[in-house]
Design an enzyme around this catalytic site. Structure first.
Site, PDB file in Angstrom:
ATOM      1  N   LYS A  40      -9.775  -2.348   1.557  1.00  0.00           N
ATOM      2  CA  LYS A  40      -9.488  -1.219   2.441  1.00  0.00           C
ATOM      3  C   LYS A  40     -10.238   0.046   1.988  1.00  0.00           C
ATOM      4  CE  LYS A  40      -7.229  -3.711   5.168  1.00  0.00           C
ATOM      5  NZ  LYS A  40      -5.858  -4.072   5.238  1.00  0.00           N
ATOM      6  N   TYR A  80      -1.479  -3.547  -6.779  1.00  0.00           N
ATOM      7  CA  TYR A  80      -1.297  -4.227  -5.490  1.00  0.00           C
ATOM      8  C   TYR A  80      -2.604  -4.258  -4.680  1.00  0.00           C
ATOM      9  CZ  TYR A  80      -0.273  -5.187  -0.687  1.00  0.00           C
ATOM     10  OH  TYR A  80      -0.333  -5.723   0.571  1.00  0.00           O
ATOM     11  N   ARG A 116       0.848  -1.192   0.000  1.00  0.00           N
ATOM     12  CA  ARG A 116       0.000   0.000   0.000  1.00  0.00           C
ATOM     13  C   ARG A 116       0.888   1.250   0.000  1.00  0.00           C
ATOM     14  NH1 ARG A 116      -1.865   0.799   4.334  1.00  0.00           N
ATOM     15  NH2 ARG A 116      -1.199  -1.046   5.482  1.00  0.00           N
TER      16      ARG A 116
HETATM   17  P1  GTP Z   1      -2.537  -7.681   7.416  1.00  0.00           P
HETATM   18  O1  GTP Z   1      -3.047  -8.723   6.472  1.00  0.00           O
HETATM   19  O2  GTP Z   1      -1.400  -6.889   6.849  1.00  0.00           O
HETATM   20  O3  GTP Z   1      -3.603  -6.788   7.962  1.00  0.00           O
HETATM   21  O4  GTP Z   1      -1.790  -8.447   8.620  1.00  0.00           O
HETATM   22  P2  GTP Z   1      -2.192  -9.410   9.840  1.00  0.00           P
HETATM   23  O5  GTP Z   1      -2.478  -8.590  11.051  1.00  0.00           O
HETATM   24  O6  GTP Z   1      -3.244 -10.387   9.436  1.00  0.00           O
HETATM   25  O7  GTP Z   1      -0.816 -10.145  10.128  1.00  0.00           O
HETATM   26  P3  GTP Z   1      -0.394 -11.701  10.051  1.00  0.00           P
HETATM   27  O8  GTP Z   1      -1.233 -12.562  10.949  1.00  0.00           O
HETATM   28  O9  GTP Z   1      -0.356 -12.092   8.640  1.00  0.00           O
HETATM   29  O10 GTP Z   1       1.075 -11.658  10.657  1.00  0.00           O
HETATM   30  C1  GTP Z   1       2.118 -10.912  10.112  1.00  0.00           C
HETATM   31  C2  GTP Z   1       3.450 -11.457  10.538  1.00  0.00           C
HETATM   32  O11 GTP Z   1       3.550 -11.540  11.956  1.00  0.00           O
HETATM   33  C3  GTP Z   1       3.707 -12.863   9.996  1.00  0.00           C
HETATM   34  O12 GTP Z   1       5.037 -12.934   9.557  1.00  0.00           O
HETATM   35  C4  GTP Z   1       3.489 -13.746  11.203  1.00  0.00           C
HETATM   36  O13 GTP Z   1       4.244 -14.931  11.127  1.00  0.00           O
HETATM   37  C5  GTP Z   1       3.920 -12.844  12.365  1.00  0.00           C
HETATM   38  N1  GTP Z   1       3.176 -13.174  13.611  1.00  0.00           N
HETATM   39  C6  GTP Z   1       1.847 -13.385  13.730  1.00  0.00           C
HETATM   40  N2  GTP Z   1       1.509 -13.714  15.012  1.00  0.00           N
HETATM   41  C7  GTP Z   1       2.660 -13.702  15.724  1.00  0.00           C
HETATM   42  C8  GTP Z   1       2.960 -13.963  17.110  1.00  0.00           C
HETATM   43  O14 GTP Z   1       2.110 -14.255  17.935  1.00  0.00           O
HETATM   44  N3  GTP Z   1       4.272 -13.839  17.467  1.00  0.00           N
HETATM   45  C9  GTP Z   1       5.252 -13.508  16.573  1.00  0.00           C
HETATM   46  N4  GTP Z   1       6.508 -13.414  17.008  1.00  0.00           N
HETATM   47  N5  GTP Z   1       5.002 -13.259  15.253  1.00  0.00           N
HETATM   48  C10 GTP Z   1       3.720 -13.357  14.838  1.00  0.00           C
HETATM   49  C1  SPV Z   2      -3.002  -4.548   5.186  1.00  0.00           C
HETATM   50  O1  SPV Z   2      -2.025  -3.942   4.710  1.00  0.00           O
HETATM   51  O2  SPV Z   2      -3.499  -4.259   6.300  1.00  0.00           O
HETATM   52  C2  SPV Z   2      -3.605  -5.683   4.449  1.00  0.00           C
HETATM   53  C3  SPV Z   2      -3.182  -5.937   3.085  1.00  0.00           C
HETATM   54  O3  SPV Z   2      -4.477  -6.345   4.984  1.00  0.00           O
HETATM   55  S1  SPV Z   2      -3.929  -4.807   1.978  1.00  0.00           S
HETATM   56  O4  SPV Z   2      -5.131  -5.424   1.414  1.00  0.00           O
HETATM   57  O5  SPV Z   2      -2.973  -4.556   0.925  1.00  0.00           O
HETATM   58  O6  SPV Z   2      -4.292  -3.588   2.651  1.00  0.00           O
HETATM   59 MN    MN Z   3      -5.096  -5.494   6.963  1.00  0.00          MN
END
Ligand code: GTP
Ligand code: SPV
Ligand code: MN
Length: 581
Positions: free
Chosen positions: A207, A198, A70
């Site tokens: 979003k 993207y 983004r």
């Molecule tokens: P968006 O899709 O960008 O909104 O992200 P999200 O909040 O869904 O994040 P996601 O669960 O994909 O995690 C992002 C990164 O953080 C990944 O590389 C995970 O492996 C890492 N991660 C998630 N949970 C944990 C945790 O409890 N501990 C640690 N150390 N890393 C974590």
């Molecule tokens: C984020 O960046 O919080 C995402 C991926 O979940 S995007 O759809 O690109 O915003």
């Molecule tokens: Mn997100």
């Protein structure tokens, strides 16, 4: 094909003429249509095949190397009055933004197909769902929208009967970062996005619509559009409770939404159900509780760090019917990313022979797109028309210090301050520096479609309507030790913290009151079965000197939003500051 809705036909005709599109294709969302688009993209090189034995019906997309995340600095909220967008948004006057975008879109689809993508955010029959139409010249966007939303004929029929929809116009343009803008016109319920393919910039239902436009609408209609996962926790006695949690981008929502309980919990009968992993629309119900729907139908999840150990449910759903964007591949053409396993990839995310000198093999913001129904912990409540009742709201960030493992807010108003003051290290989900701590209120810094102070006031108002409000908590899985390692094991072990949260909701533990909120007593977090005992004293510490500094910073931050900051928030901050004096 055209639609029965004159306003929609006129808009499509007008855009087709202005962009000089060679063809117009109305998307019906069918398998046959999807298949044709994929075949066409395999021919043009927009998609690549993956190992058909290990990953049937999975494809790889390599984006332009300058178009991988983004772009917050190129994202604008264009309200008539600058004040309504607030200091949290980039602002441009609507007339100026329209002139700029009209120039960019003029003739940009010459020789290309214009796709009309009708979609519904939320269960197709739910009164809480909202529809939109995205016009795009990107077949990659079409196939992703099909996984991420209820896209096609059924959505079109709902739009025709409702007579209104959010208008989203998108073109990948020349992918020139200097000719790239993501514009929102909340007063017109429209979005225009140019120059990026993207996810968050181009899949306009996500979003742009479900957060920026929806948060603006939700304010006048009395509900909340939030950057939250929705997870159901079933305890051994069979009781199910739902939690909504807001963490900034790439801070753990997908992982928490589909966690597999630790072995001892599984054996005792705990189950976790996934309703949503990124966006949550919260509505006060007639019974005074808060109800949540997931407006999305799929995941656009972070690949790096996803492994059998950290997120087995994600791995299980990614072995078929998925699209991978900017991951690496192994020599037998399987998708690969850092943290998956110890194989050495053959080609990196740009398709070059892998050479560690070029940096990580998969882009740090490489992602997968897959239907939520592929998730082993999929909850059929994701199709509920009324949504699920929320017992706890959790705010979380990525902070190496200060923020404890878990803390409970005193009440709703204190919770609004806790959410509003959230801070987190930046991640690769947006372009710019990674690892810088910034305030990210309610994880909505990049996504709130109006002035943050008005948004906090709206949260307070929603709270007043709730006779049975959820309890509000803050968590931090990312506290680090002196060597830079994470102190808390995280991932599935986070259920131990959710258990404490649910026990607080049932009044089964008391924790201890501190000046900043209620924290668990050390023995209230179940650590049975953990190989090593984490440093709980550090995870549950409240250091007065550090917190005094934090509270002063929060006051400065709130000051940036001027006189519109609601009095109850300032009163909460003052109350906590006096706790320390
Ligand atoms: P968006 O899709 O960008 O909104 O992200 P999200 O909040 O869904 O994040 P996601 O669960 O994909 O995690 C992002 C990164 O953080 C990944 O590389 C995970 O492996 C890492 N991660 C998630 N949970 C944990 C945790 O409890 N501990 C640690 N150390 N890393 C974590
Ligand atoms: C984020 O960046 O919080 C995402 C991926 O979940 S995007 O759809 O690109 O915003
Ligand atoms: Mn997100």
């Amino acid at each position: 094909m055209t639609s029965k809705l004159a306003a929609l036909n006129e808009w499509v005709d007008q855009v087709a003429a202005h962009t000089r599109a060679a063809r117009v294709h109305w998307c019906d969302g069918s398998d046959a249509e999807n298949r044709r688009l994929i075949e066409q993209m395999l021919e043009t090189g927009d998609l690549h095949t993956l190992n058909d034995e290990t990953h049937p019906n999975c494809f790889l997309h390599r984006s332009d190397p300058s178009d991988v995340a983004r772009v917050e600095h190129l994202t604008f909220v264009c309200t008539e009055r600058e004040d309504d967008a607030g200091p949290n948004n980039n602002w441009m006057a609507p007339a100026e933004a329209h002139a700029l975008m009209n120039g960019l879109f003029s003739g940009c689809m010459a020789g290309r197909t214009l796709y009309v993508v009708p979609y519904c955010m939320g269960p197709i029959d739910s009164p809480l769902s909202r529809c939109g139409v995205e016009i795009t010249d990107s077949p990659y966007v079409v196939v992703n929208m099909r996984l991420m939303t209820r896209m096609g004929q059924a959505a079109l029929e709902r739009i025709e009967s409702e007579g209104h929809f959010v208008k989203g116009l998108h073109s990948t343009g020349e992918l020139d970062p200097d000719r790239r803008y993501i514009m929102h016109f909340p007063e017109e319920l429209s979005i225009q996005s140019y120059g990026s393919g993207y996810g968050g910039n181009a899949l306009l239902g996500k979003k742009c619509h479900a957060l920026r436009i929806a948060s603006y609408q939700a304010r006048t209609e009395g509900w909340l559009a939030e950057h939250m996962l929705i997870v159901g926790i079933e305890s051994p006695d069979g009781e199910g409770r739902y939690i909504a949690a807001a963490f900034p981008s790439a801070c753990g929502k997908t992982n928490l939404a589909m966690l597999v309980p630790p072995q001892a919990y599984r054996e005792a009968g705990w189950k976790v159900w996934t309703v949503g992993d990124d966006i949550c629309w919260l509505h006060p119900g007639e019974d005074g509780r808060l109800y949540a729907i997931n407006p999305e139908a799929g995941f656009f999840g972070v690949a790096p760090g996803t492994s059998k150990k950290t997120n087995p449910n994600a791995l299980a759903m990614l072995d078929r019917d998925a699209i991978f964007t900017n991951v690496a591949v192994t020599d037998d053409n399987q998708p690969w990313w850092e943290g998956l396993d110890d194989r050495i990839p053959a080609r990196d995310w740009q398709g070059r022979d892998f050479d560690p000198k070029n940096g990580p093999a998969a882009h740090p913001n490489s992602r997968f797109t897959v239907s939520i129904k592929r998730c082993p912990s999929y909850s059929d409540q994701a199709e509920s028309q009324t949504g699920v009742p929320i017992d706890a709201i959790v705010f979380g960030g990525r902070r190496a210090g200060l923020a404890p493992l878990v803390m409970e807010a005193h009440d709703w108003n204190h919770g609004v301050l806790v959410g509003g003051a959230m801070a987190s290290e930046t991640t690769a989900a947006a372009t710019g520096q990674v690892g810088v701590v910034r305030r990210d209120p309610m994880a909505m810094k990049p996504f709130c479609g109006y002035h943050f102070a008005d948004y906090w006031a709206h949260w307070l108002k929603v709270g007043e309507k709730l006779t049975q409000p959820p309890k509000i908590f803050q968590v931090n899985w990312f506290r680090r030790d002196d060597q830079g390692g994470f102190i808390w094991p995280g991932f599935s072990e986070n259920l131990r913290v959710l258990e404490w949260i649910l026990k607080r909701c049932r009044g089964e533990v008391s924790g201890r009151e501190t000046p900043v909120g209620r924290l668990p007593e050390q023995d209230e977090i179940n650590l049975d079965g953990l190989a090593e005992r984490p440093d709980m004293a550090t995870l549950l510490a409240v250091d007065p000197a550090e917190w005094r500094q934090e509270l002063a910073d929060i006051e400065t931050f709130l000051g940036e939003f001027g006189t519109r900051v609601p009095e109850p928030m300032k009163a909460e901050l003052a109350r906590i500051r006096t706790n320390f004096s």
